[in-house]
Design an enzyme around this catalytic site. Structure first.
Site, PDB file in Angstrom:
ATOM      1  N   ASN A  48     -15.301  -3.343   3.895  1.00  0.00           N
ATOM      2  CA  ASN A  48     -14.497  -3.225   5.119  1.00  0.00           C
ATOM      3  C   ASN A  48     -15.238  -2.419   6.179  1.00  0.00           C
ATOM      4  OD1 ASN A  48     -11.788  -1.103   6.068  1.00  0.00           O
ATOM      5  ND2 ASN A  48     -12.107  -3.144   6.868  1.00  0.00           N
TER       6      ASN A  48
ATOM      7  N   GLY B 118      -9.806  -5.653   9.954  1.00  0.00           N
ATOM      8  CA  GLY B 118      -8.760  -4.881  10.617  1.00  0.00           C
ATOM      9  C   GLY B 118      -8.738  -5.196  12.097  1.00  0.00           C
TER      10      GLY B 118
ATOM     11  N   GLN C 141       0.846  -1.212   0.000  1.00  0.00           N
ATOM     12  CA  GLN C 141       0.000   0.000   0.000  1.00  0.00           C
ATOM     13  C   GLN C 141       0.873   1.252   0.000  1.00  0.00           C
ATOM     14  OE1 GLN C 141      -2.305   1.787   3.306  1.00  0.00           O
ATOM     15  NE2 GLN C 141      -4.110   1.318   2.091  1.00  0.00           N
TER      16      GLN C 141
ATOM     17  N   CYS D 149      -6.879   7.394   4.528  1.00  0.00           N
ATOM     18  CA  CYS D 149      -6.310   7.653   5.860  1.00  0.00           C
ATOM     19  C   CYS D 149      -6.719   9.034   6.373  1.00  0.00           C
ATOM     20  CB  CYS D 149      -4.784   7.553   5.800  1.00  0.00           C
ATOM     21  SG  CYS D 149      -4.026   7.873   7.399  1.00  0.00           S
TER      22      CYS D 149
HETATM   23  C1  LIG Z   1      -4.063   1.077  14.099  1.00  0.00           C
HETATM   24  C2  LIG Z   1      -4.674   1.213  12.716  1.00  0.00           C
HETATM   25  C3  LIG Z   1      -3.845   1.540  11.657  1.00  0.00           C
HETATM   26  C4  LIG Z   1      -4.398   1.664  10.371  1.00  0.00           C
HETATM   27  N1  LIG Z   1      -3.567   1.943   9.321  1.00  0.00           N
HETATM   28  C5  LIG Z   1      -4.069   1.949   8.058  1.00  0.00           C
HETATM   29  C6  LIG Z   1      -3.213   2.109   6.927  1.00  0.00           C
HETATM   30  O1  LIG Z   1      -2.004   2.214   7.035  1.00  0.00           O
HETATM   31  N2  LIG Z   1      -3.798   2.107   5.696  1.00  0.00           N
HETATM   32  C7  LIG Z   1      -5.151   1.969   5.517  1.00  0.00           C
HETATM   33  O2  LIG Z   1      -5.630   1.980   4.373  1.00  0.00           O
HETATM   34  N3  LIG Z   1      -5.972   1.825   6.568  1.00  0.00           N
HETATM   35  C8  LIG Z   1      -5.468   1.786   7.823  1.00  0.00           C
HETATM   36  N4  LIG Z   1      -6.299   1.562   8.878  1.00  0.00           N
HETATM   37  C9  LIG Z   1      -7.735   1.319   8.624  1.00  0.00           C
HETATM   38  C10 LIG Z   1      -8.003  -0.177   8.468  1.00  0.00           C
HETATM   39  O3  LIG Z   1      -7.320  -0.695   7.340  1.00  0.00           O
HETATM   40  C11 LIG Z   1      -9.512  -0.446   8.314  1.00  0.00           C
HETATM   41  O4  LIG Z   1      -9.961   0.243   7.160  1.00  0.00           O
HETATM   42  C12 LIG Z   1     -10.309   0.037   9.521  1.00  0.00           C
HETATM   43  O5  LIG Z   1      -9.689  -0.376  10.731  1.00  0.00           O
HETATM   44  C13 LIG Z   1     -11.759  -0.488   9.477  1.00  0.00           C
HETATM   45  O6  LIG Z   1     -11.791  -1.884   9.481  1.00  0.00           O
HETATM   46  P1  LIG Z   1     -12.150  -2.717  10.834  1.00  0.00           P
HETATM   47  O7  LIG Z   1     -13.483  -2.246  11.318  1.00  0.00           O
HETATM   48  O8  LIG Z   1     -12.158  -4.160  10.388  1.00  0.00           O
HETATM   49  O9  LIG Z   1     -11.073  -2.399  11.831  1.00  0.00           O
HETATM   50  C14 LIG Z   1      -5.787   1.454  10.159  1.00  0.00           C
HETATM   51  C15 LIG Z   1      -6.596   1.126  11.253  1.00  0.00           C
HETATM   52  C16 LIG Z   1      -6.057   0.991  12.522  1.00  0.00           C
HETATM   53  C17 LIG Z   1      -6.958   0.605  13.659  1.00  0.00           C
END
Ligand SMILES: Cc1cc2nc3c(=O)[nH]c(=O)nc-3n(C[C@H](O)[C@H](O)[C@H](O)COP(=O)(O)O)c2cc1C
Length: 308
Positions: free
Chosen positions: A198, A221, A70, A100
């Site tokens: 997601n 995530g 990514q 982000c």
């Molecule tokens: C600690 C943390 C770091 C994350 N870093 C990124 C990242 O680097 N790139 C990205 O596209 N999303 C990032 N996300 C978002 C996750 O990829 C995901 O879209 C988000 O947590 C929602 O999914 P979930 O409900 O399954 O957690 C991050 C989320 C968390 C909690």
């Protein structure tokens, strides 16, 4: 889900999570059934000007099945150059981060800020697609303050993206509220390219709810934190319940690549996540939070598990 002959199996993928999805964690998630894994987000500028940092972030495990790198940035020419970087050569797919919400990213016009600049977002996608010999995908949110995911998704498709991932919350929401599965269903119905859904999947039940939207793949995530076996639970496959073995494997893989001083500080959050839900864990968690060594932390966790 199949993208350019790359078979995603059941399309159950581990989300990119900066500061969390290290090579050891991606390895254990893959062993428990994740069909694809993402690198932490990689700065295109850093890839060109400070490649040492990038090289540490692009270490991978042979157990990862489909590896997705990514990238983020805001300059189409720099991103077009970065996509050809040797540091990305191990990835079968390149994903562009347009979701982000972190202030340090948004203030540079990167990440979710690009949802407020559709012409630039389109230029970036086209430049990356033209200069990439691999499929290119885009991960985005509903919008900055309101839902504009249909327009944005159509733009991604028209600009040449091979698939998209929607985290169905606005940037403003951060991680609060529920992910909007109706918006995911609308996007899936509107696009010809595959869509990965997601948001809030952490069990077979929530996975099935996400699948009802018609998505081609599902990304997990936070539901994997401390429980990388969530992929086995969702797929309904038998898995090794030895939590200590899993934790030690995660640490051993990191030890191959990183120094102990860094590891002691870094691994703490993962250890605390691994302890979630264990009975009588409060005191043990406090001890691990201040533990002077990883070996000491492991002893505390081992004792706690024995007493369950
Ligand atoms: C600690 C943390 C770091 C994350 N870093 C990124 C990242 O680097 N790139 C990205 O596209 N999303 C990032 N996300 C978002 C996750 O990829 C995901 O879209 C988000 O947590 C929602 O999914 P979930 O409900 O399954 O957690 C991050 C989320 C968390 C909690």
């Amino acid at each position: 889900m199949i993208i350019d002959n790359i078979d995603f199996g059941e399309g159950l993928v581990l989300a990119p999570m900066a500061g969390v999805t290290d090579v050891g964690f991606r390895d254990v998630c893959s062993c428990y059934g994740a069909d694809a894994t993402y690198s932490e987000m990689l700065s295109c500028r850093a890839m060109i000007h400070n490649p040492k940092k990038t090289s540490l972030m692009t270490i991978y495990s042979p157990n990862e099945k489909i590896k997705i790198g990514q990238i983020f940035g805001h300059e189409p020419d720099i991103m077009a150059e970065a996509i050809k970087s040797p540091y990305l050569k191990q990835y079968q797919i390149i994903d562009i981060n347009m979701g982000c919400p972190a202030p340090k990213i948004v203030k540079n016009g990167e990440g979710s800020a690009l949802m407020g600049n559709i012409p630039l977002a389109s230029k970036i996608i086209s430049a990356c697609v033209e200069n990439s010999n691999r499929p290119v995908s885009v991960k985005f949110r509903l919008g900055i303050k309101s839902d504009m995911s249909l327009d944005f998704g159509r733009m991604c498709e028209d600009s040449g993206a091979n698939f998209v991932t929607l985290h169905a919350r606005t940037s403003q929401q951060g991680y609060s509220g529920n992910a909007d599965y109706e918006a995911i269903a609308r996007l899936k119905a509107a696009l010809k390219i595959p869509v990965i859904g997601n948001g809030d999947v952490d069990s077979r039940e929530s996975y099935m709810k996400m699948k009802e939207t018609g998505v081609d793949g599902v990304m997990i995530g936070r539901g994997s934190l401390g429980r990388p076996f969530v992929f086995s639970l969702i797929k309904g496959i038998d898995y090794d319940k030895d939590v200590m073995k899993m934790i030690k494997r995660h640490i051993d893989i990191l030890r191959e690549h990183y120094n102990e001083d860094w590891l002691i500080k870094y691994i703490r959050k993962h250890l605390l996540w691994y302890m979630t839900g264990l009975k009588g864990g409060n005191e043990a968690r406090a001890q691990v939070a201040t533990s002077p060594s990883i070996e000491n932390s492991l002893k505390i966790i081992e004792n706690l598990i024995k007493n369950q």
